[in-house]
Write an enzyme that holds these catalytic residues in place. Structure first.
Site, PDB file in Angstrom:
ATOM      1  N   LYS A  80       0.869  -1.184   0.000  1.00  0.00           N
ATOM      2  CA  LYS A  80       0.000   0.000   0.000  1.00  0.00           C
ATOM      3  C   LYS A  80       0.903   1.231   0.000  1.00  0.00           C
ATOM      4  O   LYS A  80       2.051   1.168   0.489  1.00  0.00           O
ATOM      5  CB  LYS A  80      -0.866   0.010   1.269  1.00  0.00           C
ATOM      6  CG  LYS A  80      -2.115   0.827   1.142  1.00  0.00           C
ATOM      7  CD  LYS A  80      -3.250   0.027   0.523  1.00  0.00           C
ATOM      8  CE  LYS A  80      -4.462   0.874   0.267  1.00  0.00           C
ATOM      9  NZ  LYS A  80      -5.553   0.116  -0.371  1.00  0.00           N
ATOM     10  N   GLY A 180     -26.633   1.550  -0.247  1.00  0.00           N
ATOM     11  CA  GLY A 180     -25.687   2.210  -1.158  1.00  0.00           C
ATOM     12  C   GLY A 180     -25.859   1.716  -2.581  1.00  0.00           C
ATOM     13  O   GLY A 180     -25.665   0.534  -2.858  1.00  0.00           O
ATOM     14  N   GLY A 182     -24.195   2.814  -5.398  1.00  0.00           N
ATOM     15  CA  GLY A 182     -23.123   3.376  -6.220  1.00  0.00           C
ATOM     16  C   GLY A 182     -22.701   2.374  -7.275  1.00  0.00           C
ATOM     17  O   GLY A 182     -23.492   1.557  -7.744  1.00  0.00           O
ATOM     18  N   HIS A 183     -21.436   2.434  -7.625  1.00  0.00           N
ATOM     19  CA  HIS A 183     -20.916   1.559  -8.695  1.00  0.00           C
ATOM     20  C   HIS A 183     -21.144   0.094  -8.358  1.00  0.00           C
ATOM     21  O   HIS A 183     -21.518  -0.696  -9.218  1.00  0.00           O
ATOM     22  CB  HIS A 183     -19.425   1.824  -8.909  1.00  0.00           C
ATOM     23  CG  HIS A 183     -19.154   3.186  -9.435  1.00  0.00           C
ATOM     24  ND1 HIS A 183     -18.920   4.265  -8.617  1.00  0.00           N
ATOM     25  CD2 HIS A 183     -19.121   3.659 -10.696  1.00  0.00           C
ATOM     26  CE1 HIS A 183     -18.742   5.344  -9.369  1.00  0.00           C
ATOM     27  NE2 HIS A 183     -18.858   5.003 -10.628  1.00  0.00           N
ATOM     28  N   VAL A 184     -20.915  -0.286  -7.118  1.00  0.00           N
ATOM     29  CA  VAL A 184     -21.062  -1.695  -6.733  1.00  0.00           C
ATOM     30  C   VAL A 184     -22.537  -2.032  -6.494  1.00  0.00           C
ATOM     31  O   VAL A 184     -23.075  -2.994  -7.051  1.00  0.00           O
ATOM     32  CB  VAL A 184     -20.232  -2.013  -5.461  1.00  0.00           C
ATOM     33  CG1 VAL A 184     -20.463  -3.444  -5.013  1.00  0.00           C
ATOM     34  CG2 VAL A 184     -18.752  -1.774  -5.714  1.00  0.00           C
TER      35      VAL A 184
HETATM   36  P1  NAD Z   1     -19.680   4.689  -4.713  1.00  0.00           P
HETATM   37  O1  NAD Z   1     -19.115   5.941  -4.164  1.00  0.00           O
HETATM   38  O2  NAD Z   1     -19.889   4.580  -6.184  1.00  0.00           O
HETATM   39  O3  NAD Z   1     -21.095   4.358  -4.017  1.00  0.00           O
HETATM   40  C1  NAD Z   1     -21.373   4.561  -2.673  1.00  0.00           C
HETATM   41  C2  NAD Z   1     -22.871   4.868  -2.579  1.00  0.00           C
HETATM   42  O4  NAD Z   1     -23.248   4.906  -1.211  1.00  0.00           O
HETATM   43  C3  NAD Z   1     -23.261   6.198  -3.209  1.00  0.00           C
HETATM   44  O5  NAD Z   1     -24.353   6.024  -4.103  1.00  0.00           O
HETATM   45  C4  NAD Z   1     -23.658   7.042  -2.003  1.00  0.00           C
HETATM   46  O6  NAD Z   1     -24.649   8.012  -2.302  1.00  0.00           O
HETATM   47  C5  NAD Z   1     -24.159   5.973  -1.058  1.00  0.00           C
HETATM   48  N1  NAD Z   1     -24.239   6.379   0.336  1.00  0.00           N
HETATM   49  C6  NAD Z   1     -23.433   7.225   1.028  1.00  0.00           C
HETATM   50  N2  NAD Z   1     -23.861   7.347   2.281  1.00  0.00           N
HETATM   51  C7  NAD Z   1     -24.972   6.575   2.399  1.00  0.00           C
HETATM   52  C8  NAD Z   1     -25.866   6.277   3.468  1.00  0.00           C
HETATM   53  N3  NAD Z   1     -25.736   6.851   4.676  1.00  0.00           N
HETATM   54  N4  NAD Z   1     -26.860   5.397   3.242  1.00  0.00           N
HETATM   55  C9  NAD Z   1     -27.037   4.850   2.028  1.00  0.00           C
HETATM   56  N5  NAD Z   1     -26.222   5.095   0.982  1.00  0.00           N
HETATM   57  C10 NAD Z   1     -25.199   5.945   1.164  1.00  0.00           C
HETATM   58  O7  NAD Z   1     -18.733   3.522  -4.196  1.00  0.00           O
HETATM   59  P2  NAD Z   1     -18.594   2.038  -4.785  1.00  0.00           P
HETATM   60  O8  NAD Z   1     -17.480   1.999  -5.756  1.00  0.00           O
HETATM   61  O9  NAD Z   1     -19.919   1.536  -5.178  1.00  0.00           O
HETATM   62  O10 NAD Z   1     -18.083   1.273  -3.492  1.00  0.00           O
HETATM   63  C11 NAD Z   1     -18.966   1.021  -2.413  1.00  0.00           C
HETATM   64  C12 NAD Z   1     -18.183   0.450  -1.240  1.00  0.00           C
HETATM   65  O11 NAD Z   1     -17.500  -0.741  -1.663  1.00  0.00           O
HETATM   66  C13 NAD Z   1     -17.099   1.360  -0.702  1.00  0.00           C
HETATM   67  O12 NAD Z   1     -16.996   1.144   0.688  1.00  0.00           O
HETATM   68  C14 NAD Z   1     -15.834   0.873  -1.378  1.00  0.00           C
HETATM   69  O13 NAD Z   1     -14.681   1.149  -0.617  1.00  0.00           O
HETATM   70  C15 NAD Z   1     -16.097  -0.616  -1.429  1.00  0.00           C
HETATM   71  N6  NAD Z   1     -15.393  -1.310  -2.508  1.00  0.00           N
HETATM   72  C16 NAD Z   1     -15.569  -0.935  -3.792  1.00  0.00           C
HETATM   73  C17 NAD Z   1     -14.907  -1.627  -4.803  1.00  0.00           C
HETATM   74  C18 NAD Z   1     -15.104  -1.237  -6.240  1.00  0.00           C
HETATM   75  O14 NAD Z   1     -14.703  -2.028  -7.126  1.00  0.00           O
HETATM   76  N7  NAD Z   1     -15.699  -0.090  -6.525  1.00  0.00           N
HETATM   77  C19 NAD Z   1     -14.054  -2.702  -4.488  1.00  0.00           C
HETATM   78  C20 NAD Z   1     -13.910  -3.087  -3.150  1.00  0.00           C
HETATM   79  C21 NAD Z   1     -14.580  -2.373  -2.167  1.00  0.00           C
END
Ligand code: NAD
Length: 350
Positions: A80, A180, A182-184
């Site tokens: 890291k 949540g 988001g992307h995931v």
């Molecule tokens: P993202 O930022 O695209 O999505 C996060 C979502 O959570 C957003 O839509 C946001 O509005 C929502 N959110 C924030 N606060 C909230 C609340 N209080 N209640 C409900 N929703 C809320 O992030 P992502 O890429 O989708 O990743 C989501 C999580 O997964 C993160 O913790 C990230 O570290 C983890 N993660 C992501 C990946 C990846 O490939 N993107 C890989 C491993 C881990």
């Protein structure tokens, strides 16, 4: 600062301190373990309270990457990097170039990638100084957003837990709460909806909630009410530490499996879930699909090769659940033991 005796130091191979006054770069790279391959882990750009906080963060996160990589079966070790941002979070191309040069001097012992505070643009700048970087622009061989693989892995993990708990091979009629979108989370909804699961969703962004309602007939719940929901499965996909002293006694789910990192505030919460017969899939295993995609980018594997590896998150999760029940330990402990065994067996071969 007593580094070697600190709780966060865990036989890390190397800790490299970088200081380039000309461009204003202050950074640390931690290489935890390279038994299974070169140390890979993102580069965080963050305004830490002080140097100690940054150092402990990079030590903890690099060790986490060793375990995550071992459990994702990707022939990589754990590393890291952190860059100390100033109070204005000034991130310049010169800082990224200097970081790239420092990484290049390690000759591939450490491979960097995007993390909190850095993205594709930064990695593409780093790439001008070193080949030891992933998550670059697709024009330079990047594989794009890893979230689609992360969500596929989470979906496979959920299926494994459902198979173990109820002997079901699909998710028809199973009620799943996704926190949540988001992307995931949104991608995950797509997979779950494909198997006719009933979706309950929550996000602070009402546009995303409306999208899920329209596309997946999801029921919505206000963000502050999620812990009052009763459902078969809870999938945290927003942020960490959602399983904590305040929420744990309210959780009314049989399975917890989601993409968010560090879902348990403390290890004791994993133990509590196990004792209450709630299957918890360790986040660093069930969200490992993204790392599998990133590793494929590094090893130049096409989707036909790495796609099936992402689907194997199913097997990893099932093994962990079985080990946890057979040995009467929580799933985090089970996962750690599997990772440690893998590393020690490889050490015997070397
Ligand atoms: P993202 O930022 O695209 O999505 C996060 C979502 O959570 C957003 O839509 C946001 O509005 C929502 N959110 C924030 N606060 C909230 C609340 N209080 N209640 C409900 N929703 C809320 O992030 P992502 O890429 O989708 O990743 C989501 C999580 O997964 C993160 O913790 C990230 O570290 C983890 N993660 C992501 C990946 C990846 O490939 N993107 C890989 C491993 C881990």
């Amino acid at each position: 600062m007593d580094i070697f005796n600190s709780a966060q130091y865990s036989n890390h191979e190397r800790i490299i301190f970088i200081n380039n006054c000309q461009v204003g770069l202050k950074a640390i790279i931690a290489i935890h373990d390279r038994t299974l391959g070169p140390a890979l882990g993102g580069c965080r750009f963050w305004n830490y309270r002080d140097e100690e906080e940054g150092l402990y963060d990079v030590l903890r996160l690099s060790k986490g990457m060793t375990y995550k990589a071992a459990l994702a079966n990707v022939n990589l070790g754990g590393g890291k990097a952190i860059i100390f941002a100033d109070s204005q979070n000034k991130k310049t191309p010169q800082i990224m170039h200097a970081m790239g040069t420092a990484i290049n001097e390690l000759k591939g012992e450490y491979i960097t990638g995007p993390d909190i505070g850095t993205g594709v643009k930064d990695m593409t700048i780093i790439h001008e100084k070193t080949p030891y970087v992933i998550g670059v622009d697709e024009a330079y061989g990047g594989y794009g957003d890893p979230a689609r693989s992360t969500s596929l892995g989470v979906f496979m993990g959920i299926k494994a837990a459902v198979q173990y708990k109820w002997g079901a091979s699909d998710l028809k009629g199973i009620r799943i709460l996704i926190q949540g979108l988001g992307h995931v989370g949104m991608n995950l909804c797509n997979h779950l909806h494909g198997e006719k699961a009933t979706l309950i969703v929550s996000d602070i962004d009402s546009i995303k909630v409306q999208e899920a309602q329209k596309k997946y007939q999801a029921i919505s719940v206000e963000p502050e009410k999620v812990y009052d929901v009763e459902a078969d499965i809870f999938s945290p996909c927003a942020f960490g530490a959602v399983i904590n002293d305040n929420t744990i006694s309210k959780l009314n789910f049989s399975i917890i499996a989601g993409g968010a990192n560090n879902q348990l505030e403390y290890n004791k919460h994993g133990k509590h879930l196990f004792e209450n017969e709630i299957i918890y899939l360790p986040d660093y295993v069930v969200n490992g699909g993204g790392l599998i995609q990133v590793a494929a980018e590094w090893y130049k594997e096409p989707y036909e090769v790495y796609g099936p590896k992402v689907k194997k998150v199913y097997d990893s999760c099932l093994n962990i659940i079985k080990k946890s029940y057979n040995e009467n330990i929580d799933t985090n402990q089970a996962a750690n033991l599997i990772a440690e065994k893998k590393i020690s067996e490889q050490q015997k071969i070397i």
